[in-house]
Design a protein around this motif. Structure first.
Motif, PDB file in Angstrom:
ATOM      1  N   ALA A 128       0.824  -1.214   0.000  1.00 40.09           N
ATOM      2  CA  ALA A 128       0.000   0.000   0.000  1.00 40.09           C
ATOM      3  C   ALA A 128       0.854   1.257   0.000  1.00 40.09           C
ATOM      4  CB  ALA A 128      -0.926  -0.008   1.212  1.00 40.09           C
ATOM      5  N   MET A 388      -4.700  -4.591  -6.102  1.00 41.26           N
ATOM      6  CA  MET A 388      -4.663  -3.258  -5.502  1.00 41.26           C
ATOM      7  C   MET A 388      -5.520  -2.262  -6.288  1.00 41.26           C
ATOM      8  SD  MET A 388      -2.862  -3.888  -2.881  1.00 41.26           S
ATOM      9  CE  MET A 388      -2.478  -2.290  -2.156  1.00 41.26           C
ATOM     10  N   GLN A 393      -8.247   4.272  -3.179  1.00 43.86           N
ATOM     11  CA  GLN A 393      -7.045   4.598  -2.423  1.00 43.86           C
ATOM     12  C   GLN A 393      -7.269   4.551  -0.916  1.00 43.86           C
ATOM     13  OE1 GLN A 393      -3.679   6.116  -3.695  1.00 43.86           O
ATOM     14  NE2 GLN A 393      -4.351   4.556  -5.130  1.00 43.86           N
ATOM     15  N   GLN A 396      -6.324   0.948   0.601  1.00 45.61           N
ATOM     16  CA  GLN A 396      -5.191   0.232   0.020  1.00 45.61           C
ATOM     17  C   GLN A 396      -4.458  -0.619   1.059  1.00 45.61           C
ATOM     18  OE1 GLN A 396      -3.693   0.464  -3.564  1.00 45.61           O
ATOM     19  NE2 GLN A 396      -5.914   0.496  -3.507  1.00 45.61           N
TER      20      GLN A 396
END
Length: 465
Positions: A128, A388, A393, A396
């Motif tokens: 991440a 991912m 976002q 993540q």
């Protein structure tokens, strides 16, 4: 706190620092696993304990890592990936110091469990950190570099562990982690100056985290006791029964909360389910590649341990070499085609190795393990990228933890299955041992084939819709 898109705030010249910093955590955890495996006989003699007892230094590390990784992925989304990652480096270092100063087997096992929690914090956030810091157009190259680092750990672990035990004694096997972790902390400090992390206000739901963590712990405990005491042991089916109850409880709970840990609706999408299944299979099949060759090379081909170790390096070597070029191929082939090509190479390798005979040259094993590694190098980068990219976002850290958790589950489960298959066919001579080894290869090959078919079915459904 104001949310900032940090993926646009890191210049290209900072990519190396991001990959270096994130890669240290994965390198530490994989390096440490390789070193402890080779040190088990030495530790058994040092603490006057059986190998079965000392094996808990490996088992409990894996249990705490896999059982807590989702929690730390979630916490990293809420409080910052670099913050959780830095705390992981600190905890891993403290646990390493304590491991080196252990005076009893019980102390070492307990500190290894603590080290596993530190490793969970590192593995939950490493991917991440890259996907939330490096822009999409440069992300494939960064993830490919991370895959190379992941491949180096298993290569160096046994070799470094053997040298350290011979020259400095087993405590230094843990203390060597300190300068590496310190470098990671310096990297975290440098990154914190140039980027502003995006924090999520999503709720934690401790109950859901605990249900998932304890269900995973019960599942791994079930496979561990199955390989040591048999399937019909009360501990085995009791652990599996507890897993079923706790996991069903987790699913019911997740379906009724506003912000679930893992949005189960993602599993309705083949574009997410196929890569998740594939990373589970990859983790498991790769563990077979580390377990089976030493049995053949040392007990059938009668090679010295160092020669067997040399042959066993060819799989990780192929992965490292191919990972370094995989990012350049993604724009031409796409994530799915890359994963399919990689899985096909892995399948060919294992289906051939499933036909192994007692008179096979060790170099035949090395060649096909190298082919498997090349396939793994093609597969791993687009797999991480696909998983991912399946979520936003803001989570993540959570989805990166899911990816690592599923891969670790594959490693643990396939390892237990291989241990069940191999001893069951090794008690009466070479022929029965070979039968067990062949069945292990065949089991892994068939599971890879199942993953390929899932991808092909998903592509067909996508075209028809």
């Amino acid at each position: 706190m104001k949310e900032t898109d940090i993926s646009q705030s890191t210049p290209k010249t900072g990519d190396l620092l991001v990959v270096f910093t994130a890669g240290i955590g994965l390198f530490l955890s994989t390096l440490d696993s390789g070193m402890i495996n080779i040190a088990l006989p030495t530790l058994s003699q040092t603490f006057h304990s059986s190998l079965t007892t000392m094996a808990w230094t490996v088992t409990l590390y894996s249990l705490t890592l896999t059982g807590t990784i989702i929690i730390f992925g979630r916490l990293s989304d809420r409080f910052g990936r670099l913050r959780i990652y830095s705390l992981g480096l600190i905890l891993f270092s403290v646990a390493s110091v304590c491991c080196g100063f252990s005076r009893t087997a019980g102390q070492l096992i307990a500190f290894r469990a603590l080290q596993g929690i530190g490793a969970a914090m590192l593995q939950a956030t490493a991917i991440a950190i890259i996907t939330t810091t490096i822009p999409e157009k440069r992300r494939s190259t960064a993830l490919a570099s991370l895959a190379v680092i992941m491949g180096i750990g298993p290569v160096l672990g046994p070799s470094i562990g053997g040298v350290i035990i011979s020259l400095g004694g087993w405590p230094w096997m843990f203390w060597i982690n300190l300068p590496i972790a310190a470098a990671g902390l310096v990297g975290c400090r440098s990154l914190s100056v140039v980027i502003t992390e995006k924090h999520s206000s999503i709720e934690l739901h401790i109950k859901g985290n605990l249900l998932l963590s304890f269900s995973i712990l019960c599942l791994l405990q079930g496979f561990s006791t199955w390989s040591s005491t048999g399937f019909f042991s009360p501990w085995t089916y009791g652990s599996f029964g507890a897993f079923i109850v706790l996991f069903l409880g987790f699913v019911v709970y997740e379906l009724h909360v506003k912000f679930p840990i893992i949005d189960l609706r993602l599993f309705r999408k083949g574009a997410f389910t196929a890569p998740i299944l594939a990373i589970f299979i990859f983790g498991g099949a790769t563990s077979i590649g580390f377990i089976v060759p030493p049995y053949f090379l040392e007990r059938v081909a009668c090679l010295e341990p160092w020669k067997a170790g040399l042959v066993n390096l060819f799989g990780p070597l192929g992965l490292v070499l191919c990972s370094s070029v995989s990012a350049r191929l993604i724009p031409h082939w796409g994530n799915t085609r890359m994963m399919l090509k990689g899985m096909f190479a892995m399948f060919i390798s294992y289906i051939v190795l499933g036909q192994m005979q007692a008179n096979w040259s060790p170099w035949v094993i090395a060649a096909f393990m190298f082919l498997y590694g090349l396939g793994g190098g093609l597969f791993l980068t687009p797999n991480m990228k696909s998983i991912m990219e399946s979520v936003g976002q803001e989570i993540q850290g959570t989805i990166g933890a899911v990816q690592r958790m599923v891969q670790n589950l594959g490693i643990a489960i396939y390892t237990a299955i291989a241990i069940v298959l191999i001893p069951g066919h090794s008690s009466t001579g070479t022929a029965d041992l070979l039968a067990g080894l062949q069945r292990s290869w065949d089991f892994a090959a068939l599971s890879i084939l199942a993953g390929i078919l899932v991808f092909l079915g998903n592509r067909r459904n996508s075209k028809s819709s």
